[in-house]
Write an enzyme that holds these catalytic residues in place. Structure first.
Site, PDB file in Angstrom:
ATOM      1  N   HIS A   1     -61.981 -94.345  91.702  1.00 31.57           N
ATOM      2  CA  HIS A   1     -62.498 -94.372  93.079  1.00 31.57           C
ATOM      3  C   HIS A   1     -62.756 -95.807  93.539  1.00 31.57           C
ATOM      4  CE1 HIS A   1     -66.047 -95.121  95.601  1.00 31.57           C
ATOM      5  NE2 HIS A   1     -65.514 -94.200  96.396  1.00 31.57           N
TER       6      HIS A   1
ATOM      7  N   HIS B   1     -64.789 -92.192  88.655  1.00 31.67           N
ATOM      8  CA  HIS B   1     -65.464 -93.120  89.568  1.00 31.67           C
ATOM      9  C   HIS B   1     -64.879 -94.530  89.495  1.00 31.67           C
ATOM     10  CE1 HIS B   1     -68.289 -89.989  90.618  1.00 31.67           C
ATOM     11  NE2 HIS B   1     -68.730 -90.782  91.589  1.00 31.67           N
TER      12      HIS B   1
ATOM     13  N   HIS C   1     -66.188 -90.752 100.089  1.00 29.00           N
ATOM     14  CA  HIS C   1     -66.373 -91.062  98.660  1.00 29.00           C
ATOM     15  C   HIS C   1     -65.821 -89.944  97.758  1.00 29.00           C
ATOM     16  CE1 HIS C   1     -68.512 -92.380  95.014  1.00 29.00           C
ATOM     17  NE2 HIS C   1     -68.957 -91.133  94.911  1.00 29.00           N
TER      18      HIS C   1
ATOM     19  N   ASP D   1     -67.282 -84.931  94.698  1.00 32.66           N
ATOM     20  CA  ASP D   1     -68.164 -85.818  93.938  1.00 32.66           C
ATOM     21  C   ASP D   1     -68.859 -85.046  92.813  1.00 32.66           C
ATOM     22  OD1 ASP D   1     -69.192 -88.356  93.488  1.00 32.66           O
ATOM     23  OD2 ASP D   1     -70.871 -88.116  94.868  1.00 32.66           O
TER      24      ASP D   1
HETATM   25 ZN   LIG Z   1     -69.975 -90.317  93.181  1.00 31.24          ZN
END
Ligand SMILES: [Zn+2]
Length: 376
Positions: free
Chosen positions: A264, A261, A278, A180
């Site tokens: 994601h 993201h 995540h 992340d």
């Molecule tokens: Zn993130």
């Protein structure tokens, strides 16, 4: 299109206070008591055993009157409403919220605090995401699919990290946090002309934070992971916890997100990937972002080396996709390009075909890297 409203102000925002150290939980009352005396402590059953008992007894010893709210696992509107009712029906009602746990516990608690107009203290027990410092939550459906971003007027009042608890978490959590955090600079440097989460342009300090975050990960990421496996609190571990939590948190919020993201968010639609954390899904998105940014081969290799060294997925196979169906990739690409997605902060021509191509290209680049380096 970046900055359609032609915003000219720069904005930087952050929590009021950040505390990190190996005894932070035992000393928590010292930092938390200015927020109130009757906290709702949102914590799941597993974390309650590991850290919740210590926190509750530290708060009670200091004369505070905590109420426990047992988190059941999903940052959904239903769960937020249920826990908010516990805070309201406590007698007298709770006067601030404490989040003790991982990303979903934290996102749930920030939303409860906003709904009830109460202060919130975030006490992450893993360094697995950059959620703790930000003024936003990612909400999911009760089934675990991405639902929406929820934006708040204020950042958490306090973020307090006890590294003696964080080091007990499986190393996979730290690796996910590295995934992340590694996205932070890769994304932020591509969206400097686009409003950040504070609806302003990035300041010099957020640019510096993003770059420092990346520097720490390259210097200490692998070393910190080894320390985590040995449950050893080392300076490298402390540095990476700070990079994953504080630097990445401030960096993404005041820097901005982009394709990693958005990809994601698309990947969360595939049930086969619900087991992933995540940062693991974001990591595959980072490879996509690096390709979209035309990253030179040598630089790309440097990122892949770090990712692979800490066990982050760089191929469909490593993500856990047994069978790669074209309609699934199309679905991920379509969702990554949804209106309002962070991919639209980028100043490059993007459509679903481009996103679909990035997914396939990232997998190919990952496979090529693994094949080449495993021979060496
Ligand atoms: Zn993130």
């Amino acid at each position: 299109m970046p900055n359609p409203e032609k915003i000219t102000e720069k904005v930087f925002q952050s929590p009021s206070k950040y505390i990190q150290g190996p005894s932070a939980l035992k000393n928590a009352a010292r930092y938390l008591s200015p927020l109130g005396q009757r906290p709702l402590v949102v914590v799941d059953n597993i974390v309650f055993e590991i850290a919740g008992k210590t926190l509750l007894s530290a708060l009670s010893t200091a004369g505070m009157n905590p109420t426990r709210g047992a988190f059941t696992g999903e940052a959904s509107l239903q769960e937020i409403g249920r826990l908010a009712d516990i805070a309201k029906s406590s007698n007298p009602p709770c006067d601030f919220i404490i989040a003790l746990g991982g990303g979903k516990t934290i996102d749930t608690s920030k939303q409860i605090a906003t709904d009830l107009h109460l202060p919130v203290a975030v006490l992450p027990t893993t360094a697995s995401t950059d959620a703790p410092c930000s003024a936003l939550s990612v909400l999911y459906t009760p089934e675990g699919e991405f639902h929406k971003y929820s934006f708040f007027e204020k950042n958490p009042n306090i973020v307090l990290v006890d590294t003696s608890i964080v080091v007990k978490a499986p190393a996979r959590f730290l690796a996910a946090g590295i995934g992340d955090a590694l996205a932070t600079n890769v994304e932020a440097r591509e969206v400097r002309n686009s409003p950040n989460f504070g609806k302003g342009l990035p300041t010099a300090v957020s640019v510096a934070i993003c770059s420092k975050c990346e520097e720490i990960l390259f210097q200490y990421g692998q070393q910190a992971l080894e320390a985590n496996k040995a449950q050893a609190l080392t300076p490298a571990f402390e540095a990476v916890v700070e990079a994953n939590t504080l630097l990445s948190g401030l960096g993404f919020e005041s820097g901005g997100l982009a394709a990693a993201h958005a990809i994601h968010d698309g990947l969360t639609s595939l049930p086969e990937l619900h087991h992933l954390m995540h940062g693991e899904k974001v990591n595959f998105g980072t490879v996509c972002q690096l390709l979209l940014s035309n990253t030179p081969a040598e630089t790309l290799d440097r990122y892949l080396k770090l990712m692979v060294s800490v066990g982050l997925p760089v191929t469909f196979e490593q993500l856990g996709l047994k069978e790669v169906r074209d309609e699934d990739l199309r679905k991920v690409a379509r969702l990554a390009c949804s209106p309002g997605e962070t991919i639209w902060n980028l100043d490059v021509v993007i459509n679903e075909d481009v996103a679909y191509g990035l997914l396939k290209a990232a997998d190919a680049v990952g496979r090529e890297y693994l094949a080449r380096t495993s021979k060496a």
